[in-house]
Design an enzyme around this catalytic site. Structure first.
Site, short mmCIF file in Angstrom:
data_model
loop_
_atom_site.label_atom_id
_atom_site.label_comp_id
_atom_site.label_asym_id
_atom_site.label_seq_id
_atom_site.Cartn_x
_atom_site.Cartn_y
_atom_site.Cartn_z
N LYS A 254 0.35 -0.76 0.10
CA LYS A 254 -0.12 -0.70 0.14
C LYS A 254 0.81 0.89 -0.01
CE LYS A 254 -3.61 -2.42 0.04
NZ LYS A 254 -4.55 -3.55 0.75
C1 LIG Z 1 -5.25 -4.73 0.97
C2 LIG Z 1 -6.79 -4.17 0.87
C3 LIG Z 1 -8.17 -4.27 1.73
C4 LIG Z 1 -7.62 -5.55 2.96
O1 LIG Z 1 -5.94 -5.06 3.78
P1 LIG Z 1 -5.30 -5.81 5.08
O2 LIG Z 1 -5.00 -5.05 5.67
O3 LIG Z 1 -4.97 -6.98 4.08
O4 LIG Z 1 -6.44 -6.67 5.64
C5 LIG Z 1 -9.38 -4.02 1.79
N1 LIG Z 1 -9.53 -3.22 0.72
C6 LIG Z 1 -8.87 -3.09 0.30
C7 LIG Z 1 -9.45 -2.07 -1.57
C8 LIG Z 1 -7.42 -3.18 -0.14
O5 LIG Z 1 -7.25 -2.69 -1.39
#
Ligand SMILES: *Cc1c(COP(=O)(O)O)cnc(C)c1O
Length: 402
Positions: free
Chosen positions: A212
């Site tokens: 991210k």
């Molecule tokens: C990465 C992501 C998630 C989940 O995030 P985690 O921290 O891995 O649980 C949920 N929604 C979207 C749109 C994402 O990109």
């Protein structure tokens, strides 16, 4: 590695690890410097590992940066979505309208609390965020919440959704994983125009997973302006307990009650310390990502792929770089041509109703989401990507005929 084995060259590694290709240009990369190492060392030296001063400071700094009254650090965004749904009292019999084109976490957590996901299509292939008109059409007396996901870092069409939901007293949850610190700019300047992602609805969920824009490995944040929701979230995050270990350690409390059973979705100090450094880097990282997206768009205009969000003239986070192939076969050939050049690509996302666990939703009610999912390829995009990397990727994509 066995002792005495010479260090592997890149091509050696690609061979020896078999399927595990060593990418020349990876889909995403960490933007870490010496400050991240120092931050982790600072925590190790402090001998306090979870929910202490680093978490408190990270929450304060994240809330200030996004303009939210409350920010609560959690273990990941899936936990954030889970707690948000619980704090909004979503349960059996309740419907949660959400995008068919999303990572599966929001839908999974809706089912986890006993709710029913109701999928809406995307607005268009050009703007693959949830369609406000489809949302309005799906609103029912059983609708308990609406989830908007800011695909790729481009804010969803919040104004019409927020106003339709406000009229019925329905809370809006932002799945804001792709768009930390992005400003929502409404074309008609309707509220919440000018506000930052994380403050556009009632509760927002962020992820700090390794790929991210702000990365701590695992980790997440929930933001809200609602004091009562924040209090519920705080208790749910840590077993339903009314005080924290840190508070008791500091002598601010000696015991606790459990008003309602909770979970353990806490964040540790190591990740919070990483998150604080990463938060500092986020504005420049997002800016670099936007530059790369604009360069991709310039390079790929007049190519066999079409470009979602081309000509977007508002703020965005540059989390993903999606292009649409002419069809699924063209998409497969693009992915394979990239792989041959050791360039990593991906696919964000398969439409949720096509998953086995969501079989009961199979159907054609989301034609645009299905079409998008069949044709999308996501190209490398991160803050360390160079102009020549972008050009190299674009050159490969351009050369694959539709
Ligand atoms: C990465 C992501 C998630 C989940 O995030 P985690 O921290 O891995 O649980 C949920 N929604 C979207 C749109 C994402 O990109």
């Amino acid at each position: 590695m066995r002792r005495g084995t010479p260090p592997l060259t890149v091509s050696d590694r690609a061979e020896r690890t078999g399927n595990q290709l060593e990418w020349r240009i990876a889909l995403s990369e960490l933007d870490y410097g010496p400050e991240e190492y120092d931050a982790v060392r600072r925590v190790l030296d402090s001998r306090w590992l979870s929910m202490g001063p680093e978490v408190a400071a990270f929450e304060r700094e994240f809330a200030a940066a996004s303009g939210a009254a409350h920010a609560l650090a959690v273990s990941n965004a899936t936990a954030a979505l889970h707690l948000a749904l619980l704090a909004l009292e979503v349960g059996p019999g309740d419907e949660v309208i959400q995008p068919a084109l999303n990572f599966v976490a929001a839908a999974n957590m809706t089912l986890a609390v006993g709710g029913t996901p109701v999928f809406a299509d995307i607005a268009s292939l050009h703007e693959p965020t949830i369609d406000p008109e489809h949302v309005s059409h799906l609103l029912s007396p059983r609708t308990k919440a609406v989830i908007v996901m800011h695909y790729g870092g481009y804010p969803g069409r919040m104004a019409p959704i927020v106003s339709a939901c406000a009229a019925r007293g329905i809370p809006v949850i932002e799945d804001a994983c792709h768009a930390p610190l992005v400003t929502y700019e409404d074309p008609g300047r309707q509220p919440p125009h000018g506000r930052t992602v994380g403050t556009l609805g009632h509760v927002a969920c962020f992820s700090f997973f390794g790929n991210k824009n702000l990365a701590t490995g695992e980790g997440g944040m929930i933001t809200t302006d609602d004091e009562a929701i924040a209090a519920r979230l705080r208790a749910l995050r840590s077993h339903g307990m009314t005080t924290l270990t840190w508070e008791r350690h500091r002598g601010h409390a000696s015991s606790y009650d459990v008003a309602r059973p909770g979970y353990n979705c806490r964040l540790d100090e190591l990740r919070a310390a990483l998150g604080r450094v990463q938060l500092q880097r986020l504005p420049s990282g997002n800016a670099r990502r936007r530059d790369c997206v604009r360069r991709y768009h310039r390079q790929l205009v007049d190519s066999p792929v079409t470009l979602p969000f081309a000509g977007w003239d508002r703020d965005f986070g540059g989390h993903l770089m999606p292009v649409l192939a002419a069809n699924a076969d063209h998409r497969a050939r693009i992915a394979s041509a990239l792989r041959d050049e050791r360039i990593q690509s991906s696919l964000h996302y398969p439409a949720i109703p096509t998953f086995a666990a969501y079989r009961s939703y199979a159907g054609t009610a989301w034609p645009l989401s299905h079409d998008f999912a069949d044709r999308v390829v996501t190209l490398p995009l991160h803050a360390r990507l160079s102009d020549s990397d972008v050009d190299a990727v674009a050159t490969v994509v351009k050369r694959v005929e539709a």
